[in-house]
Write a protein that holds these residues in place. Structure first.
Motif, PDB file in Angstrom:
ATOM      1  N   HIS A 118       0.637  -1.240   0.441  1.00 33.56           N
ATOM      2  CA  HIS A 118      -0.114   0.055   0.476  1.00 33.56           C
ATOM      3  C   HIS A 118       0.856   1.584  -0.058  1.00 33.56           C
ATOM      4  N   LYS A 132       0.954   5.479  -1.160  1.00 31.78           N
ATOM      5  CA  LYS A 132      -0.358   6.536  -1.831  1.00 31.78           C
ATOM      6  C   LYS A 132      -0.167   6.830  -3.325  1.00 31.78           C
ATOM      7  N   ASN A 133       0.093   5.640  -3.924  1.00 35.15           N
ATOM      8  CA  ASN A 133      -0.639   5.240  -5.580  1.00 35.15           C
ATOM      9  C   ASN A 133      -1.503   4.635  -5.886  1.00 35.15           C
ATOM     10  N   PRO A 155      -5.525   3.285  -5.069  1.00 39.63           N
ATOM     11  CA  PRO A 155      -6.504   3.413  -4.916  1.00 39.63           C
ATOM     12  C   PRO A 155      -7.332   2.815  -3.477  1.00 39.63           C
ATOM     13  N   ASN A 168      -5.103   5.218  -0.913  1.00 43.70           N
ATOM     14  CA  ASN A 168      -6.297   6.868  -1.197  1.00 43.70           C
ATOM     15  C   ASN A 168      -7.152   7.172  -0.676  1.00 43.70           C
ATOM     16  N   SER A 218      -3.763   1.580   5.608  1.00 44.15           N
ATOM     17  CA  SER A 218      -2.054   1.267   5.799  1.00 44.15           C
ATOM     18  C   SER A 218      -1.305   0.034   5.536  1.00 44.15           C
TER      19      SER A 218
END
Length: 526
Positions: free
Chosen positions: A24, A26-27, A29, A32, A37
């Protein structure tokens, strides 16, 4: 694909990992949109933005904490419930589920189609990841033990010279003896591979070292090259994406992944490298222990450990460090590193950690440390119960994987009535990824296999009670001649052990272990 464009009874599947992502971030889905996490989990979202997040027992507490205050329902699956089974109960009949074709494995797509017969499954294309140029290194021959061309030759013999598409980045990294350390918590290169009768092609957007007989192409050439291959191509349904599967004219499923089988059995050079790598990891743990003191925050303790890890010779962490003080350790994969949670006398620290060294093979160990000298009786009891399971699983000779898990579960079961649970498998294979299969030490009979010489795997029993604390003790070992030989040689915490709970045989095992670790540190040159 935007959820705001959905109609009634339409949902989008949010994946935790993309086709070329390792965990996991930030890229992805899922992170985000949900903020979750953890390293495993899936979710679905409807047109109103309502989300159902599906997590296994390792992430129940973490998922609740990280999604608090959002429009998210956490679906807490038990160890016997699959994601497919859980989502079947959640989605209404005749609904539509859109799934990302590049990040959904073909085997999962097959399960969707087989089991979700009352739901319309529609794949959709996702954007490719932005290119990230990284440095790629060769694994020295004294560590790999076998050259890349010999590995490929061996593979071709096993598959009887058939064509094969290798979609797993771990498998490609293993075959080519290549690694990269520029992205956090991994050593794999971002590449896929096509082995044909007359040529070998590697797809990657990174600059690869020149390898004799290997033709490099960027990822955007996969479609054109695969579509021109008329002969059948072997594929591993568990690693190939739905998107890549659809590019192959005549895919032929493998019964088992031959590269994964090769990688799971280490050679002498790899085992020797592992021994040296774990000595360095032990040195980092000793240095970390010497710096534990009341007044430090979780975040600072994590920073101290990773500083010592690099100082002791690691290139980077082999996975996201898990460090939790007392009550936070009840969350199995906790990694929030609370700056406001300050260590006090009598607190425990659960540290699950590892590093990559010159060979790019993951190391993995878990220990529980005590701040000060005095522990609560219940903490000592649970620690000793987990230690008892660890000792018995290590020193009892089993040749199959499930027998180990069964023994640990038998020894820890009585604590269920106090809500101290053991909600994860006993162990996993270790290789280039920190979780490598085979082997898998799990209660699921589907994965019960006979251990082979030089398989490397973990033994990690644990007990956790939400809101109170958790204990996990993990060693990485290898199998040889019917016995397990430890690679981890770090001592157990004496001030957390209740010797009255151990029988004479277990006490002898423990004394031998503690004595062995003293000799190990004397020769480790930390």
């Amino acid at each position: 694909m935007n959820f705001k464009n959905l109609k009634d009874n339409e949902y989008i599947l949010l994946k935790s990992k993309g086709d070329l992502t390792f965990e996991h971030n930030k890229n992805t889905p899922l992170f985000n949109i949900t903020g979750f996490s953890g390293t495993a989990g899936e979710a679905v979202i409807d047109k109103k933005g309502k989300i159902a997040l599906f997590v296994d027992p390792r992430y129940h507490i973490q998922a609740e904490s990280e999604t608090k205050g959002r429009n998210i329902t956490v679906i807490k699956m038990d160890m016997k419930t699959s994601f497919i089974g859980a989502i079947e109960k959640y989605l209404p009949e005749k609904s539509t589920l859109y799934i990302p074709s590049k990040s959904t494995r073909y085997s999962i797509f097959k399960l969707f189609k087989k089991n979700l017969t009352k739901i319309n499954i529609i794949p959709y294309n996702t954007e490719d990841e932005p290119p990230l140029q990284v440095k790629i290194e060769n694994v020295p021959p004294e560590i790999s033990g076998i050259s890349f061309d010999k590995k490929i030759e061996k593979l071709k013999k096993q598959i009887k010279e058939q064509n094969i598409f290798i979609s797993s980045m771990e498998d490609v990294s293993y075959l080519l003896n290549l690694r990269s350390y520029d992205e956090a918590n991994t050593s794999v290169i971002k590449a896929k591979m096509l082995i044909l009768n007359n040529e070998i092609i590697v797809f990657s957007n990174d600059k690869l070292p020149a390898l004799k007989g290997i033709k490099p192409y960027p990822f955007n050439k996969i479609k054109s090259i695969l579509s021109k291959t008329d002969e059948p191509v072997l594929i591993d349904e568990n690693t190939i994406s739905l998107n890549d599967f659809n590019l192959i004219k005549t895919p032929k499923a493998l019964r088992q992944n031959p590269v994964a089988q090769m990688a799971s059995v280490k050679n002498k050079a790899e085992i020797n490298h592992y021994k040296e790598a774990f000595k360095k990891l032990d040195c980092a743990l000793y240095a970390f222990k010497s710096r534990i003191k009341a007044g430090l925050s979780e975040f600072k303790l994590k920073e101290i450990f990773e500083e010592e890890l690099i100082k002791a010779g690691a290139k980077c962490t082999s996975f996201k460090t898990i460090l939790a003080i007392s009550e936070n350790s009840s969350s199995i994969h906790y990694s929030s590193y609370d700056k406001k949670r300050i260590l006090k006398e009598g607190d425990t620290i659960l540290l699950d950690c590892g590093g990559y060294y010159e060979g790019g093979y993951a190391t993995d160990i878990t220990r529980v440390f005590l701040c000060g000298n005095k522990a609560k009786d219940k903490v000592k009891e649970i620690y000793t119960a987990v230690l008892k399971a660890q000792l018995n699983c290590y020193f009892t000779d089993f040749e199959t994987t499930k027998a180990h898990d069964d023994l640990a579960r038998k020894l820890l079961k009585k604590y269920e009535k106090e809500e101290f649970l053991f909600p994860h498998s006993l162990g996993h294979g270790v290789g280039i990824p920190v979780h490598q299969a085979p082997p898998a030490l799990t209660p699921n009979p589907k994965y019960d296999k006979k251990l082979k010489n030089n398989m490397v795997f973990t033994i990690e029993p644990g007990l956790y009670k939400e809101g109170e604390f958790g204990v996990r003790l993990e060693n990485t070992v290898y199998f040889k001649g019917g016995k397990k030989i430890t690679l981890s040689k770090f001592p157990y915490e004496e001030n957390l052990i209740n010797y009255d709970m151990l029988n004479k045989k277990e006490q002898k095992w423990l004394r031998n272990w503690q004595d062995m670790t003293k000799k190990n540190i004397e020769g480790a040159k930390c």
